[in-house]
Design a protein around this motif. Sequence first.
Motif, short mmCIF file in Angstrom:
data_model
loop_
_atom_site.label_atom_id
_atom_site.label_comp_id
_atom_site.label_asym_id
_atom_site.label_seq_id
_atom_site.Cartn_x
_atom_site.Cartn_y
_atom_site.Cartn_z
N PRO A 280 0.66 -1.39 0.05
CA PRO A 280 0.12 0.06 0.12
C PRO A 280 0.98 1.26 0.26
O PRO A 280 1.85 1.24 0.72
N GLY A 281 0.60 2.20 -1.00
CA GLY A 281 1.26 3.49 -0.95
C GLY A 281 2.28 3.56 -2.00
O GLY A 281 2.95 4.51 -2.37
N SER A 282 2.25 2.17 -2.90
CA SER A 282 3.04 2.19 -4.11
C SER A 282 2.50 3.03 -5.11
O SER A 282 1.34 3.08 -5.09
N VAL A 283 3.35 3.23 -6.11
CA VAL A 283 2.92 3.95 -7.30
C VAL A 283 3.37 3.43 -8.44
O VAL A 283 4.46 2.96 -8.66
N ILE A 284 2.42 3.19 -9.34
CA ILE A 284 2.60 2.86 -10.70
C ILE A 284 2.31 4.05 -11.82
O ILE A 284 1.33 4.55 -11.95
N PHE A 285 3.26 4.24 -12.82
CA PHE A 285 3.08 5.18 -13.75
C PHE A 285 3.06 4.54 -15.10
O PHE A 285 4.20 4.06 -15.44
N ASP A 286 1.85 4.46 -15.67
CA ASP A 286 1.66 3.89 -17.17
C ASP A 286 1.87 4.96 -18.34
O ASP A 286 0.65 5.56 -18.50
N LEU A 287 3.12 4.97 -18.73
CA LEU A 287 3.28 5.80 -19.78
C LEU A 287 2.60 5.28 -21.20
O LEU A 287 2.54 6.15 -22.17
N ALA A 288 2.23 4.02 -21.13
CA ALA A 288 1.47 3.69 -22.35
C ALA A 288 0.05 3.64 -22.21
O ALA A 288 -0.62 3.31 -23.18
N VAL A 289 -0.52 4.44 -21.07
CA VAL A 289 -1.92 4.58 -21.04
C VAL A 289 -2.68 5.00 -22.03
O VAL A 289 -3.81 4.27 -22.41
N ALA A 290 -2.26 5.93 -22.80
CA ALA A 290 -3.10 6.37 -24.18
C ALA A 290 -3.08 5.58 -25.29
O ALA A 290 -3.88 5.56 -26.08
N GLN A 291 -2.15 4.39 -25.36
CA GLN A 291 -2.47 3.35 -26.39
C GLN A 291 -2.89 2.14 -25.72
O GLN A 291 -2.42 1.03 -26.52
N GLY A 292 -3.89 2.17 -24.79
CA GLY A 292 -4.48 1.11 -24.35
C GLY A 292 -5.47 0.51 -25.10
O GLY A 292 -5.80 1.05 -26.09
N ASP A 293 -6.10 -0.50 -24.50
CA ASP A 293 -7.16 -1.22 -25.19
C ASP A 293 -8.66 -0.94 -24.62
O ASP A 293 -9.60 -1.52 -24.97
N GLY A 294 -8.55 -0.03 -23.58
CA GLY A 294 -9.74 0.42 -23.07
C GLY A 294 -9.99 -0.20 -21.91
O GLY A 294 -10.64 0.38 -20.87
N THR A 295 -9.21 -1.17 -21.42
CA THR A 295 -9.13 -1.78 -19.93
C THR A 295 -7.61 -1.22 -19.28
O THR A 295 -7.38 -1.94 -18.32
N GLY A 296 -6.95 -0.37 -19.98
CA GLY A 296 -5.77 -0.10 -19.50
C GLY A 296 -4.58 -0.02 -20.37
O GLY A 296 -4.82 -0.62 -21.61
N GLY A 297 -3.41 0.44 -20.11
CA GLY A 297 -2.35 0.60 -21.24
C GLY A 297 -1.37 -0.74 -21.03
O GLY A 297 -1.85 -1.94 -21.07
N VAL A 299 -0.76 -1.33 -17.74
CA VAL A 299 -1.28 -1.72 -16.62
C VAL A 299 -2.82 -1.96 -16.50
O VAL A 299 -3.40 -1.02 -16.94
N GLU A 300 -3.25 -2.93 -16.14
CA GLU A 300 -4.52 -3.22 -15.83
C GLU A 300 -5.31 -2.28 -15.21
O GLU A 300 -4.91 -1.97 -13.91
N GLY A 301 -6.39 -1.45 -15.65
CA GLY A 301 -7.07 -0.49 -14.96
C GLY A 301 -6.66 0.76 -15.13
O GLY A 301 -7.40 1.65 -14.43
N SER A 302 -5.54 1.45 -15.80
CA SER A 302 -5.06 2.57 -15.79
C SER A 302 -5.90 3.31 -16.59
O SER A 302 -6.45 2.86 -17.47
#
Length: 377
Positions: A280-297, A299-302
Amino acid sequence: MRIAVLRETAPGETRVALTPETAKKFIALGAQVAVESGAGTAASITDAAYAEAGAEVGPAQKVVQGADILLAVQPPEPAALAGASPGALVAAVFDPFGRRDRVDAYAAAGFEALAMEFMPRITRAQSMDVLSSQSNLSGYKAVIAAADLYGRAFPMMMTAAGTVQAARVFVMGVGVAGLQAIATARRLGAQVSATDVRSATKEQIQSLGAKPVFVEKVAGIEGEGAGGYATEMSPEYQKAQAELVSGHIAKQDIVITTALIPGRAAPRLITGAQIATMKPGSVIFDLAVAQGDGTGGNVEGSRADQVVEKHGVKIMGYANTPATLPADASALYARNLYNFLSAFWDKEQGKPVLDAEIGDAVRLTRGGQVVSERLKS
Protein backbone atom coordinates in the motif's frame (compact mmCIF):
# COMPACT_ATOMS: atom_id res chain seq x y z
CA MET A 1 8.22 28.99 -50.00
CA ARG A 2 5.68 29.82 -47.29
CA ILE A 3 5.73 27.86 -44.00
CA ALA A 4 2.62 28.10 -41.82
CA VAL A 5 1.96 27.07 -38.23
CA LEU A 6 -1.50 27.04 -36.68
CA ARG A 7 -2.59 26.96 -33.07
CA GLU A 8 -3.00 23.36 -31.87
CA THR A 9 -6.65 22.44 -31.30
CA ALA A 10 -6.44 18.87 -29.96
CA PRO A 11 -7.63 18.61 -26.33
CA GLY A 12 -4.75 18.96 -23.89
CA GLU A 13 -2.16 19.78 -26.56
CA THR A 14 0.09 22.55 -25.27
CA ARG A 15 3.00 22.18 -27.68
CA VAL A 16 3.72 24.18 -30.81
CA ALA A 17 5.62 23.07 -33.91
CA LEU A 18 7.70 26.21 -34.35
CA THR A 19 9.74 28.35 -31.95
CA PRO A 20 11.32 31.76 -32.58
CA GLU A 21 14.66 29.93 -32.82
CA THR A 22 13.54 27.67 -35.68
CA ALA A 23 11.53 30.49 -37.30
CA LYS A 24 14.80 32.44 -37.69
CA LYS A 25 16.51 29.42 -39.19
CA PHE A 26 13.77 28.81 -41.74
CA ILE A 27 13.82 32.48 -42.72
CA ALA A 28 17.58 32.24 -43.16
CA LEU A 29 16.94 29.47 -45.70
CA GLY A 30 14.81 31.93 -47.68
CA ALA A 31 11.36 30.85 -46.49
CA GLN A 32 8.49 33.05 -45.41
CA VAL A 33 7.15 32.01 -42.01
CA ALA A 34 3.63 32.69 -40.75
CA VAL A 35 2.23 31.80 -37.33
CA GLU A 36 -1.34 31.97 -36.06
CA SER A 37 -1.73 34.43 -33.22
CA GLY A 38 -1.62 32.62 -29.87
CA ALA A 39 -0.06 29.45 -31.30
CA GLY A 40 2.77 29.48 -28.77
CA THR A 41 0.94 30.80 -25.72
CA ALA A 42 0.69 27.44 -23.91
CA ALA A 43 4.42 26.90 -24.47
CA SER A 44 5.24 30.37 -23.04
CA ILE A 45 6.03 31.84 -26.47
CA THR A 46 4.47 35.21 -27.22
CA ASP A 47 3.32 36.57 -30.55
CA ALA A 48 5.88 39.35 -30.08
CA ALA A 49 8.69 36.79 -29.87
CA TYR A 50 7.64 35.28 -33.20
CA ALA A 51 7.37 38.72 -34.77
CA GLU A 52 10.79 39.67 -33.47
CA ALA A 53 12.18 36.52 -35.09
CA GLY A 54 10.80 37.72 -38.44
CA ALA A 55 7.62 35.67 -38.65
CA GLU A 56 4.28 37.02 -39.80
CA VAL A 57 1.68 36.69 -37.03
CA GLY A 58 -2.02 36.80 -37.72
CA PRO A 59 -5.37 34.97 -37.91
CA ALA A 60 -5.51 31.37 -39.11
CA GLN A 61 -7.07 32.07 -42.53
CA LYS A 62 -4.40 34.61 -43.40
CA VAL A 63 -1.58 32.40 -42.12
CA VAL A 64 -2.67 29.38 -44.16
CA GLN A 65 -3.27 31.32 -47.38
CA GLY A 66 -0.74 30.17 -49.99
CA ALA A 67 1.20 27.98 -47.54
CA ASP A 68 3.50 25.42 -49.15
CA ILE A 69 4.47 23.70 -45.89
CA LEU A 70 2.39 23.37 -42.74
CA LEU A 71 4.02 22.32 -39.49
CA ALA A 72 1.98 20.89 -36.62
CA VAL A 73 2.26 18.67 -33.58
CA GLN A 74 -1.10 17.03 -34.16
CA PRO A 75 -2.43 17.65 -37.67
CA PRO A 76 -5.47 19.88 -38.06
CA GLU A 77 -8.47 18.64 -40.00
CA PRO A 78 -7.93 19.22 -43.74
CA ALA A 79 -10.80 21.72 -43.82
CA ALA A 80 -8.76 24.03 -41.58
CA LEU A 81 -6.10 24.20 -44.31
CA ALA A 82 -8.33 25.68 -46.97
CA GLY A 83 -6.34 28.20 -48.97
CA ALA A 84 -3.03 26.36 -48.73
CA SER A 85 -1.16 25.62 -51.94
CA PRO A 86 -2.24 22.48 -53.82
CA GLY A 87 -0.15 19.51 -52.73
CA ALA A 88 1.23 21.36 -49.69
CA LEU A 89 3.41 19.36 -47.31
CA VAL A 90 2.01 18.80 -43.82
CA ALA A 91 4.53 17.52 -41.26
CA ALA A 92 3.04 16.32 -37.97
CA VAL A 93 2.47 13.31 -35.73
CA PHE A 94 -0.42 11.71 -37.57
CA ASP A 95 -1.09 8.51 -35.58
CA PRO A 96 -1.71 6.75 -38.92
CA PHE A 97 -2.79 3.43 -37.44
CA GLY A 98 -5.14 4.92 -34.88
CA ARG A 99 -6.49 7.67 -37.17
CA ARG A 100 -6.57 6.10 -40.61
CA ASP A 101 -9.66 8.16 -41.39
CA ARG A 102 -7.61 11.33 -41.09
CA VAL A 103 -4.94 9.95 -43.42
CA ASP A 104 -7.62 9.20 -46.01
CA ALA A 105 -9.01 12.72 -45.59
CA TYR A 106 -5.58 14.23 -46.23
CA ALA A 107 -5.22 12.14 -49.38
CA ALA A 108 -8.64 13.24 -50.60
CA ALA A 109 -7.72 16.88 -49.94
CA GLY A 110 -4.57 16.50 -52.05
CA PHE A 111 -2.06 17.25 -49.29
CA GLU A 112 1.25 15.45 -48.88
CA ALA A 113 1.09 14.17 -45.30
CA LEU A 114 4.41 13.42 -43.60
CA ALA A 115 4.20 11.33 -40.41
CA MET A 116 7.09 12.34 -38.19
CA GLU A 117 6.64 9.25 -36.02
CA PHE A 118 7.55 7.12 -39.07
CA MET A 119 11.04 8.63 -39.16
CA PRO A 120 13.44 5.71 -39.68
CA ARG A 121 15.81 5.01 -36.81
CA ILE A 122 19.02 5.44 -38.77
CA THR A 123 22.09 7.46 -37.85
CA ARG A 124 21.49 10.41 -40.14
CA ALA A 125 17.88 10.79 -38.98
CA GLN A 126 18.59 10.87 -35.24
CA SER A 127 18.28 14.65 -35.03
CA MET A 128 14.90 14.42 -36.81
CA ASP A 129 13.42 11.74 -34.55
CA VAL A 130 10.46 13.29 -32.72
CA LEU A 131 9.64 10.09 -30.87
CA SER A 132 13.07 10.04 -29.24
CA SER A 133 13.04 13.70 -28.24
CA GLN A 134 9.54 13.53 -26.80
CA SER A 135 10.13 10.15 -25.13
CA ASN A 136 13.15 11.56 -23.32
CA LEU A 137 10.92 14.14 -21.68
CA SER A 138 8.22 11.56 -21.02
CA GLY A 139 10.62 9.28 -19.15
CA TYR A 140 11.76 12.17 -17.01
CA LYS A 141 8.24 13.40 -16.26
CA ALA A 142 6.99 9.91 -15.40
CA VAL A 143 9.46 9.69 -12.52
CA ILE A 144 8.82 13.26 -11.35
CA ALA A 145 5.05 12.73 -11.37
CA ALA A 146 5.35 9.38 -9.59
CA ALA A 147 7.66 10.94 -6.98
CA ASP A 148 5.11 13.68 -6.38
CA LEU A 149 2.33 11.13 -5.87
CA TYR A 150 4.47 8.86 -3.71
CA GLY A 151 4.09 9.59 0.00
CA ARG A 152 7.77 9.19 0.87
CA ALA A 153 11.21 10.52 -0.08
CA PHE A 154 13.30 8.99 -2.87
CA PRO A 155 16.88 9.12 -1.50
CA MET A 156 18.23 7.45 1.61
CA MET A 157 18.40 10.00 4.40
CA MET A 158 20.31 9.48 7.62
CA THR A 159 19.09 11.80 10.36
CA ALA A 160 19.31 12.06 14.12
CA ALA A 161 15.74 10.77 14.24
CA GLY A 162 16.56 7.68 12.20
CA THR A 163 17.21 6.55 8.64
CA VAL A 164 14.83 6.93 5.69
CA GLN A 165 15.36 4.08 3.26
CA ALA A 166 15.80 4.79 -0.45
CA ALA A 167 12.77 4.22 -2.67
CA ARG A 168 12.85 1.16 -4.91
CA VAL A 169 12.02 2.01 -8.52
CA PHE A 170 11.43 -0.59 -11.24
CA VAL A 171 11.38 0.48 -14.91
CA MET A 172 9.71 -1.85 -17.40
CA GLY A 173 10.78 -1.21 -20.99
CA VAL A 174 14.20 0.28 -21.64
CA GLY A 175 13.79 2.37 -24.75
CA VAL A 176 14.46 6.11 -24.82
CA ALA A 177 11.78 6.84 -22.20
CA GLY A 178 12.88 3.96 -19.99
CA LEU A 179 16.52 4.97 -20.03
CA GLN A 180 15.62 8.52 -19.09
CA ALA A 181 13.36 7.22 -16.33
CA ILE A 182 16.25 5.17 -14.94
CA ALA A 183 18.60 8.14 -15.08
CA THR A 184 16.08 10.46 -13.42
CA ALA A 185 15.25 8.01 -10.63
CA ARG A 186 18.95 7.50 -10.00
CA ARG A 187 19.54 11.25 -9.83
CA LEU A 188 16.79 11.46 -7.21
CA GLY A 189 18.61 8.84 -5.13
CA ALA A 190 16.37 5.82 -5.68
CA GLN A 191 17.47 2.20 -5.83
CA VAL A 192 16.64 1.34 -9.46
CA SER A 193 16.10 -1.88 -11.38
CA ALA A 194 14.85 -2.36 -14.93
CA THR A 195 13.81 -4.98 -17.44
CA ASP A 196 13.28 -5.32 -21.19
CA VAL A 197 12.79 -8.07 -23.77
CA ARG A 198 15.91 -6.96 -25.68
CA SER A 199 19.12 -8.47 -24.38
CA ALA A 200 21.22 -5.53 -25.59
CA THR A 201 19.65 -3.26 -22.97
CA LYS A 202 21.36 -5.08 -20.07
CA GLU A 203 24.56 -3.11 -20.57
CA GLN A 204 22.60 0.12 -20.98
CA ILE A 205 20.81 -0.47 -17.67
CA GLN A 206 24.07 -1.23 -15.88
CA SER A 207 25.78 1.82 -17.38
CA LEU A 208 23.23 4.00 -15.60
CA GLY A 209 23.87 2.32 -12.26
CA ALA A 210 20.68 0.26 -12.20
CA LYS A 211 20.15 -3.48 -11.74
CA PRO A 212 19.01 -5.45 -14.82
CA VAL A 213 16.18 -7.91 -14.17
CA PHE A 214 15.80 -10.35 -17.07
CA VAL A 215 14.08 -13.60 -17.96
CA GLU A 216 16.88 -16.13 -18.33
CA LYS A 217 15.19 -19.45 -19.13
CA VAL A 218 13.32 -18.30 -22.26
CA ALA A 219 14.95 -16.42 -25.15
CA GLY A 220 13.94 -12.81 -25.68
CA ILE A 221 15.15 -10.54 -28.49
CA GLU A 222 18.86 -10.71 -29.21
CA GLY A 223 20.28 -7.28 -29.96
CA GLU A 224 18.06 -4.23 -30.37
CA GLY A 225 15.06 -5.62 -32.25
CA ALA A 226 13.65 -4.44 -35.57
CA GLY A 227 14.28 -0.72 -36.07
CA GLY A 228 15.29 -0.38 -32.43
CA TYR A 229 11.79 -1.33 -31.26
CA ALA A 230 10.68 -4.41 -29.38
CA THR A 231 8.19 -6.75 -31.01
CA GLU A 232 5.50 -8.93 -29.47
CA MET A 233 7.01 -11.89 -27.66
CA SER A 234 6.10 -15.58 -27.63
CA PRO A 235 3.53 -16.90 -25.13
CA GLU A 236 6.38 -18.75 -23.38
CA TYR A 237 8.34 -15.57 -22.87
CA GLN A 238 5.28 -13.63 -21.75
CA LYS A 239 4.52 -16.29 -19.11
CA ALA A 240 8.12 -16.33 -17.85
CA GLN A 241 8.21 -12.55 -17.73
CA ALA A 242 4.93 -12.42 -15.80
CA GLU A 243 6.36 -14.79 -13.19
CA LEU A 244 9.53 -12.73 -12.91
CA VAL A 245 7.65 -9.45 -12.63
CA SER A 246 5.24 -10.84 -10.03
CA GLY A 247 8.10 -11.70 -7.73
CA HIS A 248 9.91 -8.41 -8.28
CA ILE A 249 7.22 -5.74 -8.18
CA ALA A 250 5.97 -6.93 -4.81
CA LYS A 251 9.12 -5.38 -3.35
CA GLN A 252 8.95 -2.12 -5.31
CA ASP A 253 7.73 1.33 -4.29
CA ILE A 254 7.52 2.85 -7.78
CA VAL A 255 6.99 1.07 -11.11
CA ILE A 256 7.30 2.90 -14.45
CA THR A 257 5.99 1.07 -17.53
CA THR A 258 7.04 2.28 -20.99
CA ALA A 259 6.39 -0.61 -23.41
CA LEU A 260 4.87 0.18 -26.80
CA ILE A 261 4.60 -1.78 -30.05
CA PRO A 262 4.12 0.47 -33.11
CA GLY A 263 0.73 0.02 -34.70
CA ARG A 264 -0.68 -2.14 -31.91
CA ALA A 265 -2.29 -1.71 -28.52
CA ALA A 266 0.19 -1.42 -25.67
CA PRO A 267 1.18 -4.83 -24.27
CA ARG A 268 -0.19 -5.69 -20.84
CA LEU A 269 2.72 -5.89 -18.40
CA ILE A 270 1.01 -5.67 -15.02
CA THR A 271 -2.29 -7.34 -14.11
CA GLY A 272 -4.66 -6.62 -11.29
CA ALA A 273 -3.44 -9.73 -9.45
CA GLN A 274 0.13 -8.44 -9.60
CA ILE A 275 -0.94 -5.01 -8.35
CA ALA A 276 -2.48 -6.74 -5.34
CA THR A 277 0.97 -8.03 -4.31
CA MET A 278 2.42 -4.53 -4.05
CA LYS A 279 2.71 -2.55 -0.84
CA PRO A 280 0.00 0.00 0.00
CA GLY A 281 1.28 3.45 -0.91
CA SER A 282 3.19 2.21 -3.94
CA VAL A 283 2.81 4.05 -7.25
CA ILE A 284 2.65 2.82 -10.85
CA PHE A 285 3.06 5.25 -13.75
CA ASP A 286 1.76 3.85 -17.06
CA LEU A 287 3.42 5.76 -19.89
CA ALA A 288 1.48 3.68 -22.41
CA VAL A 289 -1.96 4.43 -20.98
CA ALA A 290 -3.03 6.39 -24.06
CA GLN A 291 -2.28 3.41 -26.33
CA GLY A 292 -4.36 0.99 -24.27
CA ASP A 293 -7.23 -1.25 -25.33
CA GLY A 294 -9.84 0.40 -23.14
CA THR A 295 -9.03 -1.65 -20.03
CA GLY A 296 -5.65 -0.03 -19.42
CA GLY A 297 -2.31 0.41 -21.16
CA ASN A 298 0.65 -1.56 -19.82
CA VAL A 299 -1.22 -1.69 -16.52
CA GLU A 300 -4.63 -3.25 -16.01
CA GLY A 301 -7.12 -0.60 -14.96
CA SER A 302 -5.03 2.47 -15.72
CA ARG A 303 -6.91 5.51 -16.98
CA ALA A 304 -5.45 8.48 -18.82
CA ASP A 305 -5.19 11.65 -16.74
CA GLN A 306 -6.68 9.94 -13.69
CA VAL A 307 -5.25 8.51 -10.47
CA VAL A 308 -6.79 5.06 -9.97
CA GLU A 309 -6.28 3.33 -6.64
CA LYS A 310 -6.30 -0.47 -6.42
CA HIS A 311 -5.34 -2.46 -3.34
CA GLY A 312 -3.82 0.71 -1.89
CA VAL A 313 -1.62 1.19 -4.99
CA LYS A 314 -1.97 4.42 -6.95
CA ILE A 315 -1.91 4.08 -10.74
CA MET A 316 -1.50 7.09 -13.01
CA GLY A 317 -0.58 8.12 -16.54
CA TYR A 318 -1.07 11.04 -18.89
CA ALA A 319 -2.82 10.98 -22.24
CA ASN A 320 -0.08 13.28 -23.54
CA THR A 321 2.97 13.25 -21.29
CA PRO A 322 5.23 15.57 -23.36
CA ALA A 323 2.48 18.19 -23.29
CA THR A 324 3.00 18.51 -19.53
CA LEU A 325 6.39 20.05 -20.33
CA PRO A 326 5.29 22.35 -23.17
CA ALA A 327 8.25 24.72 -23.41
CA ASP A 328 10.97 22.08 -23.64
CA ALA A 329 8.82 19.67 -25.64
CA SER A 330 8.07 22.39 -28.20
CA ALA A 331 11.73 23.42 -28.45
CA LEU A 332 12.87 19.86 -29.14
CA TYR A 333 10.02 19.06 -31.50
CA ALA A 334 10.56 22.26 -33.47
CA ARG A 335 14.26 21.46 -33.84
CA ASN A 336 13.38 17.98 -35.08
CA LEU A 337 11.20 19.52 -37.79
CA TYR A 338 13.84 22.04 -38.77
CA ASN A 339 16.56 19.39 -38.90
CA PHE A 340 14.31 17.27 -41.11
CA LEU A 341 13.35 19.90 -43.64
CA SER A 342 16.68 21.74 -43.73
CA ALA A 343 18.55 18.49 -44.44
CA PHE A 344 16.72 18.29 -47.79
CA TRP A 345 16.56 22.00 -48.59
CA ASP A 346 17.41 22.65 -52.24
CA LYS A 347 18.74 26.21 -52.49
CA GLU A 348 18.05 26.51 -56.20
CA GLN A 349 14.44 25.39 -55.90
CA GLY A 350 13.99 27.12 -52.55
CA LYS A 351 12.23 24.15 -50.98
CA PRO A 352 12.92 20.73 -49.43
CA VAL A 353 13.32 17.82 -51.84
CA LEU A 354 12.99 14.59 -49.89
CA ASP A 355 15.06 11.55 -50.78
CA ALA A 356 13.73 8.00 -51.04
CA GLU A 357 15.18 6.57 -47.82
CA ILE A 358 13.60 9.08 -45.46
CA GLY A 359 10.95 10.64 -47.69
CA ASP A 360 9.31 7.34 -48.58
CA ALA A 361 9.43 6.26 -44.93
CA VAL A 362 7.50 9.26 -43.58
CA ARG A 363 5.23 10.05 -46.54
CA LEU A 364 1.64 8.93 -46.02
CA THR A 365 -0.17 10.59 -48.92
CA ARG A 366 0.71 12.10 -52.27
CA GLY A 367 -1.21 12.99 -55.42
CA GLY A 368 -4.55 12.16 -53.84
CA GLN A 369 -3.47 8.65 -52.82
CA VAL A 370 -2.34 6.87 -49.66
CA VAL A 371 1.21 5.84 -50.62
CA SER A 372 2.71 4.53 -47.36
CA GLU A 373 3.62 0.86 -47.64
CA ARG A 374 3.08 0.46 -43.88
CA LEU A 375 -0.57 1.38 -44.34
CA LYS A 376 -1.04 -0.88 -47.35
CA SER A 377 0.05 -4.08 -45.60
